[in-house]
Design an enzyme around this catalytic site. Structure first.
Site, PDB file in Angstrom:
ATOM      1  N   ASP A 107      38.425  37.460  47.554  1.00 42.72           N
ATOM      2  CA  ASP A 107      38.386  36.641  47.559  1.00 42.72           C
ATOM      3  C   ASP A 107      39.513  36.486  45.749  1.00 42.72           C
ATOM      4  OD1 ASP A 107      38.200  39.081  45.530  1.00 42.72           O
ATOM      5  OD2 ASP A 107      35.969  38.848  45.632  1.00 42.72           O
TER       6      ASP A 107
ATOM      7  N   ASN B 254      25.414  43.533  40.284  1.00 35.66           N
ATOM      8  CA  ASN B 254      23.829  43.281  40.818  1.00 35.66           C
ATOM      9  C   ASN B 254      23.699  43.189  42.527  1.00 35.66           C
ATOM     10  OD1 ASN B 254      26.243  41.113  41.999  1.00 35.66           O
ATOM     11  ND2 ASN B 254      25.716  39.738  40.636  1.00 35.66           N
TER      12      ASN B 254
ATOM     13  N   HIS C 172      26.900  42.503  44.557  1.00 31.23           N
ATOM     14  CA  HIS C 172      27.470  41.670  45.356  1.00 31.23           C
ATOM     15  C   HIS C 172      28.530  42.178  46.327  1.00 31.23           C
ATOM     16  CE1 HIS C 172      29.927  40.743  41.577  1.00 31.23           C
ATOM     17  NE2 HIS C 172      30.514  41.709  42.536  1.00 31.23           N
TER      18      HIS C 172
ATOM     19  N   GLU D  22      27.100  36.417  46.129  1.00 25.84           N
ATOM     20  CA  GLU D  22      25.858  36.823  45.122  1.00 25.84           C
ATOM     21  C   GLU D  22      24.886  37.191  45.588  1.00 25.84           C
ATOM     22  OE1 GLU D  22      26.933  37.530  42.315  1.00 25.84           O
ATOM     23  OE2 GLU D  22      27.848  36.674  41.107  1.00 25.84           O
TER      24      GLU D  22
HETATM   25  C1  GLP Z   1      34.432  40.850  41.289  1.00 28.84           C
HETATM   26  C2  GLP Z   1      35.045  41.458  42.542  1.00 28.84           C
HETATM   27  C3  GLP Z   1      34.174  42.267  43.851  1.00 28.84           C
HETATM   28  C4  GLP Z   1      34.370  43.857  43.263  1.00 28.84           C
HETATM   29  C5  GLP Z   1      33.602  43.176  41.563  1.00 28.84           C
HETATM   30  C6  GLP Z   1      33.458  44.895  41.447  1.00 28.84           C
HETATM   31  O1  GLP Z   1      33.019  40.724  41.438  1.00 28.84           O
HETATM   32  N1  GLP Z   1      34.538  39.923  43.092  1.00 28.84           N
HETATM   33  O2  GLP Z   1      34.796  42.362  44.599  1.00 28.84           O
HETATM   34  O3  GLP Z   1      33.571  44.482  43.994  1.00 28.84           O
HETATM   35  O4  GLP Z   1      34.124  42.978  41.084  1.00 28.84           O
HETATM   36  O5  GLP Z   1      34.030  45.257  39.890  1.00 28.84           O
HETATM   37  P1  GLP Z   1      34.311  46.113  39.244  1.00 28.84           P
HETATM   38  O6  GLP Z   1      35.077  47.247  40.006  1.00 28.84           O
HETATM   39  O7  GLP Z   1      35.696  46.232  38.082  1.00 28.84           O
HETATM   40  O8  GLP Z   1      32.826  47.168  38.971  1.00 28.84           O
END
Ligand code: GLP
Length: 244
Positions: free
Chosen positions: A63, A132, A134, A139
């Site tokens: 993404d 959440n 995702h 989402e």
């Molecule tokens: C973002 C990314 C996700 C990732 C998530 C969790 O939203 N788009 O791909 O898995 O964050 O991030 P973190 O590893 O900082 O908790």
């Protein structure tokens, strides 16, 4: 789904790194899907330190924030350059990335979808987990999209990503481009790393809850080759959790 409860984030990262390294040694032309976030930083550091040849690998990141030029501060492309791409012998032409500031978002999403299809789909997809539920930027909501698409980010997701934007959620782009569920579930193998107490509810929902669009990660239950590495804090709410 194979769930392994690790002692801590360091152990989960080391195990994840070993899985990616083994896959890359077994298939030098691996097609690899990659996440961003705080979770994979240690995994990338470990891969960079490993003796691996990236010359034939192709990567596709999950993404990117909408509206950001490639390599803008805060962009996921800048994150990947900093933590991995600039530190290994991966040819830039073999890096796949969604262009956040594409004028034609739908066209950009179609281009990316086709590029992954032409590469034969993802051999191994590494995933993080949103608090959440995702994955990528798919989402929770009343529906999920199959194809690569643009999406409005939840306030909690913008807050979770604020550290890349001076700590201010209002500076986090409101929208993003993301792979949809088709390329996620089509990946031949999925490796998810989820650590820390903020992920505990989502880990329980994704492993032990019903399939629901309100927890996009729950759809991983229908995939036949998912390895989930969690630490003790992320596993704290699992029923009958046993340490590995
Ligand atoms: C973002 C990314 C996700 C990732 C998530 C969790 O939203 N788009 O791909 O898995 O964050 O991030 P973190 O590893 O900082 O908790």
């Amino acid at each position: 789904m194979t769930v392994t409860i690790c002692a801590d984030h360091a152990e989960a990262s080391a195990r994840a790194s070993a899985i990616v390294a083994d896959a890359l040694r077994a298939e030098p032309a691996l097609v690899l899907g990659l996440p961003t976030g705080r979770t994979p930083v240690a995994l990338y550091a470990s891969l960079v330190a490993a003796d691996l040849d990236w010359a034939k690998v192709r990567t596709f990141n999950l993404d990117e924030f909408a509206g950001l030029p490639p390599r803008a501060p805060g962009s996921f492309r800048a994150f990947m350059d900093e933590h991995m791409f600039s530190l290994v012998n991966l040819p830039p032409a073999q890096v796949g990335f969604l262009q956040g500031d594409a004028a034609d978002e739908a066209g950009e999403c179609a281009r990316y979808e086709q590029a992954i299809d032409e590469a034969g789909g993802l051999d191994l997809l590494v995933l993080g987990l949103g608090a959440n539920g995702h994955i990528g930027f798919n989402e929770p909501g009343p529906g999920l999209r199959a194809g690569t698409h643009a999406i409005a980010l939840h306030a909690s997701t913008r807050a979770a990503n604020a550290d890349r934007f001076g700590g201010d959620p209002a500076r986090v782009p409101a929208r993003a481009l993301t792979l949809g569920m088709r390329q996620v579930l089509r990946a031949r193998r999925i490796l998810m790393v989820a650590t820390g107490p903020a992920k505990a509810a989502a880990v329980t929902a994704l492993t032990q809850g019903p399939l629901t669009t309100m927890c996009p990660a729950s759809w991983l239950q229908v995939h036949s080759d998912v390895t989930l590495l969690v630490d003790r804090t992320a596993a704290a709410l699992l029923h009958d959790a046993k340490s590995d």
